[in-house]
Enzyme design. Sequence first.
Site, PDB file in Angstrom:
ATOM      1  CB  THR A  16      -0.933  -0.025   1.233  1.00 57.77           C
ATOM      2  OG1 THR A  16      -1.818  -1.130   1.068  1.00 57.77           O
ATOM      3  CG2 THR A  16      -1.750   1.234   1.378  1.00 57.77           C
ATOM      4  CB  THR A  95       0.661  -3.293   6.339  1.00 63.59           C
ATOM      5  OG1 THR A  95      -0.663  -3.341   5.790  1.00 63.59           O
ATOM      6  CG2 THR A  95       1.285  -1.931   6.137  1.00 63.59           C
TER       7      THR A  95
HETATM    8  C1  SIN Z   1      -0.271  -5.332   1.077  1.00 60.16           C
HETATM    9  O1  SIN Z   1      -0.038  -5.953   2.121  1.00 60.16           O
HETATM   10  O2  SIN Z   1       0.495  -5.344   0.104  1.00 60.16           O
HETATM   11  C2  SIN Z   1      -1.527  -4.548   0.948  1.00 60.16           C
HETATM   12  C3  SIN Z   1      -1.974  -3.960   2.226  1.00 60.16           C
HETATM   13  C4  SIN Z   1      -1.024  -2.961   2.802  1.00 60.16           C
HETATM   14  O3  SIN Z   1       0.123  -2.779   2.397  1.00 60.16           O
HETATM   15  O4  SIN Z   1      -1.481  -2.260   3.755  1.00 60.16           O
END
Ligand code: SIN
Length: 325
Positions: A16, A95
């Site tokens: 993200t 995340t």
């Molecule tokens: C991911 O994990 O690539 C998408 C969600 C995020 O980064 O918050």
Amino acid sequence: MTRRPASVRIVATGGTIAGAAPSPRDTSGYRAGALPAAALLADLPLQDDIRLDARQLASLDSKDALPELWQMLARELAQAQSDPGVDGVVLTHGTDTLEETAWFLHLTLALAKPLVITGAMRPATAISADGPMNLLQAVQVAACPWAARHGVVAVLNGRVHHARHLRKAHTHRVDAFDSGEAGAAGFVQDGYVGWLSPPRRRPLRFPPDTPLAPVDILFDYPGISTSMVDAVLRAGARGLVWAGYGNGSISGRIEPLLREAGRRGLAIVRATRTGAGRVAHPGTGDFIQAAGLDPYKARIALMLALGAGTPPAALQALFDTLSYE
Ligand code: SIN
């Protein structure tokens, strides 16, 4: 004497923090990993005493990260550790599985220089995106040589977390990460890095090229089907983490099946689905106790331990040691 600027390498993998949405209003419904590392660095208000270079290793939504990615990152990051032109590394990552990647790297890399992992909860295109501040603060921690003594750390929302305790604990808040009962390892504010806990001991490490054994996780719940254990065996798992009730308790209908699977060679670790606390040793030799590791961290530890050929009799001591990594 003037010191040369610290050289921090950014290793980008998507997430993200590199996400793009149709409107700055959108904090969901975006595409993770849409922007290249150069776009994340373009407007970063760095001090003169830090220089950056960037490598794009992947552009993933981290829900699609596979163990092969962890191994590829370990190879790349081991190389950065031995590069005299690099003083510290920041890994940008989605995340959703950031805690798994951080723990794998913590267990496999010898750190002479800081390795900091960061991400963001809001896409880069959102108003009040959290990525730029997270990235800036991660770079500031990576430029602080003391950080290497803490093993792999994550910097998110102004806090520093040890890989050992880091967990994503919320679906959408900017303050989505915590370190459970252990509390944050430190904080960073306006370039000042403060440590709230001592460095990690890190008594145990696996070589980065350790093969990873297939290990599954099953969560207990009232009415769980007995066919779940068969499915794990049929899929060819060498290990199973049982995320049981409370102190790792196993549904009565399932326990004999697990004991039988253990006799047939499946390494079974009892963890807890509660989200906190240690799974104590009740004196049954059939299962390994996860001690303080949550099911996700216990799985990675077991993948490495079995892949490294750790003898069954040594597995409990290994989990006890890793609990305090
Ligand atoms: C991911 O994990 O690539 C998408 C969600 C995020 O980064 O918050």
